[in-house]
Design a protein around this motif. Structure first.
Motif, mmCIF file in Angstrom:
data_model
loop_
_atom_site.group_PDB
_atom_site.id
_atom_site.type_symbol
_atom_site.label_atom_id
_atom_site.label_comp_id
_atom_site.label_asym_id
_atom_site.label_seq_id
_atom_site.Cartn_x
_atom_site.Cartn_y
_atom_site.Cartn_z
ATOM 1 N N VAL A 68 6.258 5.114 2.306
ATOM 2 C CA VAL A 68 7.075 5.228 1.098
ATOM 3 C C VAL A 68 6.810 4.012 0.207
ATOM 4 O O VAL A 68 7.006 2.870 0.618
ATOM 5 C CB VAL A 68 8.579 5.317 1.438
ATOM 6 C CG1 VAL A 68 9.425 5.343 0.179
ATOM 7 C CG2 VAL A 68 8.851 6.534 2.303
ATOM 8 N N GLY A 69 6.301 4.257 -1.008
ATOM 9 C CA GLY A 69 6.051 3.188 -1.968
ATOM 10 C C GLY A 69 4.864 2.311 -1.649
ATOM 11 O O GLY A 69 4.672 1.281 -2.280
ATOM 12 N N VAL A 70 4.061 2.706 -0.673
ATOM 13 C CA VAL A 70 2.907 1.902 -0.284
ATOM 14 C C VAL A 70 1.724 2.277 -1.166
ATOM 15 O O VAL A 70 1.378 3.448 -1.292
ATOM 16 C CB VAL A 70 2.558 2.122 1.205
ATOM 17 C CG1 VAL A 70 1.294 1.381 1.584
ATOM 18 C CG2 VAL A 70 3.717 1.710 2.081
ATOM 19 N N ASN A 71 1.129 1.268 -1.773
ATOM 20 C CA ASN A 71 -0.054 1.462 -2.601
ATOM 21 C C ASN A 71 -1.272 1.200 -1.728
ATOM 22 O O ASN A 71 -1.477 0.091 -1.236
ATOM 23 C CB ASN A 71 -0.019 0.506 -3.799
ATOM 24 C CG ASN A 71 -1.166 0.721 -4.753
ATOM 25 O OD1 ASN A 71 -2.104 1.452 -4.467
ATOM 26 N ND2 ASN A 71 -1.084 0.064 -5.889
ATOM 27 N N GLU A 72 -2.113 2.216 -1.545
ATOM 28 C CA GLU A 72 -3.278 2.107 -0.664
ATOM 29 C C GLU A 72 -4.252 1.029 -1.130
ATOM 30 O O GLU A 72 -4.954 0.431 -0.330
ATOM 31 C CB GLU A 72 -4.003 3.464 -0.584
ATOM 32 C CG GLU A 72 -3.162 4.583 -0.003
ATOM 33 C CD GLU A 72 -2.837 4.377 1.457
ATOM 34 O OE1 GLU A 72 -3.644 3.769 2.178
ATOM 35 O OE2 GLU A 72 -1.757 4.835 1.875
ATOM 36 N N GLU A 73 -4.308 0.764 -2.430
ATOM 37 C CA GLU A 73 -5.270 -0.187 -2.978
ATOM 38 C C GLU A 73 -4.794 -1.630 -2.893
ATOM 39 O O GLU A 73 -5.574 -2.548 -3.033
ATOM 40 C CB GLU A 73 -5.564 0.175 -4.438
ATOM 41 C CG GLU A 73 -6.142 1.572 -4.587
ATOM 42 C CD GLU A 73 -6.113 2.048 -6.025
ATOM 43 O OE1 GLU A 73 -5.736 1.285 -6.915
ATOM 44 O OE2 GLU A 73 -6.493 3.209 -6.238
ATOM 45 N N SER A 74 -3.516 -1.835 -2.679
ATOM 46 C CA SER A 74 -2.942 -3.181 -2.680
ATOM 47 C C SER A 74 -2.646 -3.646 -1.260
ATOM 48 O O SER A 74 -2.263 -2.853 -0.405
ATOM 49 C CB SER A 74 -1.646 -3.196 -3.498
ATOM 50 O OG SER A 74 -1.034 -4.450 -3.419
ATOM 51 N N GLN A 75 -2.824 -4.924 -1.029
ATOM 52 C CA GLN A 75 -2.491 -5.521 0.268
ATOM 53 C C GLN A 75 -1.023 -5.944 0.329
ATOM 54 O O GLN A 75 -0.504 -6.259 1.388
ATOM 55 C CB GLN A 75 -3.372 -6.759 0.516
ATOM 56 C CG GLN A 75 -4.840 -6.442 0.625
ATOM 57 C CD GLN A 75 -5.165 -5.706 1.924
ATOM 58 O OE1 GLN A 75 -4.375 -5.684 2.864
ATOM 59 N NE2 GLN A 75 -6.315 -5.075 1.976
ATOM 60 N N ASP A 76 -0.360 -5.970 -0.837
ATOM 61 C CA ASP A 76 1.020 -6.442 -0.905
ATOM 62 C C ASP A 76 1.989 -5.394 -0.381
ATOM 63 O O ASP A 76 1.836 -4.207 -0.639
ATOM 64 C CB ASP A 76 1.393 -6.777 -2.352
ATOM 65 C CG ASP A 76 0.545 -7.902 -2.905
ATOM 66 O OD1 ASP A 76 0.227 -8.831 -2.134
ATOM 67 O OD2 ASP A 76 0.194 -7.852 -4.095
ATOM 68 N N GLN A 77 2.989 -5.862 0.336
ATOM 69 C CA GLN A 77 4.056 -4.971 0.787
ATOM 70 C C GLN A 77 5.023 -4.751 -0.363
ATOM 71 O O GLN A 77 5.290 -5.669 -1.135
ATOM 72 C CB GLN A 77 4.813 -5.581 1.958
ATOM 73 C CG GLN A 77 4.045 -5.634 3.237
ATOM 74 C CD GLN A 77 4.933 -6.080 4.386
ATOM 75 O OE1 GLN A 77 6.112 -6.352 4.224
ATOM 76 N NE2 GLN A 77 4.354 -6.158 5.558
ATOM 77 N N PRO A 78 5.568 -3.542 -0.458
ATOM 78 C CA PRO A 78 6.565 -3.308 -1.508
ATOM 79 C C PRO A 78 7.882 -4.005 -1.191
ATOM 80 O O PRO A 78 8.203 -4.275 -0.040
ATOM 81 C CB PRO A 78 6.739 -1.786 -1.495
ATOM 82 C CG PRO A 78 6.353 -1.372 -0.122
ATOM 83 C CD PRO A 78 5.310 -2.339 0.337
#
Length: 123
Positions: A68-78
């Motif tokens: 939920v809310g996870v961006n596959e391209e980003s390493q950052d946690q939401p």
């Protein structure tokens, strides 16, 4: 050893009654009942602040696991902002020492809805 079996049954009954309270709280706020198990898990901690922190950490982990809310391209946690129903549930279950922090406002904020929580229940 008959006494130990009776003690075990009594402790299981107590756990069931405690879970019933948390299930009732979840239902009263229109939230899925799987949240009751998170509340129950945190019950053993020393104070309400630690209990709320534990539940939010477990909830964050579950949301991350389900993507939920996870961006596959980003390493950052939401950073999750929970609906008012979740906040009211937490404050009802663990009412002492409540801090009214403002909601964060940055690029990685994901606003969670009750529908998001219900969809996790169905997966």
């Amino acid at each position: 050893m008959p006494g130990s079996a009776t003690e075990h049954q009594a402790s299981l009954l107590f756990i069931d009654l405690l879970m019933d309270v948390y299930v009732d709280l979840c239902l009263s706020f229109g939230l899925p009942v799987w949240l009751a198990s998170l509340l129950h898990t945190a019950e053993r901690l020393r104070n309400d602040h630690a209990r709320r922190k534990k539940v939010y950490r477990l909830l964050h982990r579950k949301l991350m696991f389900h993507g939920v809310g996870v961006n596959e391209e980003s390493q950052d946690q939401p950073t999750y902002v929970y609906p008012k129903e979740v906040k009211m549930l937490m404050r009802s279950a663990f009412p002492k020492d409540i801090c009214n922090y403002p909601n964060p406002d940055h690029d990685h904020v994901v606003y969670i809805t009750v529908e998001d929580l219900i969809s996790i229940e169905n997966n």
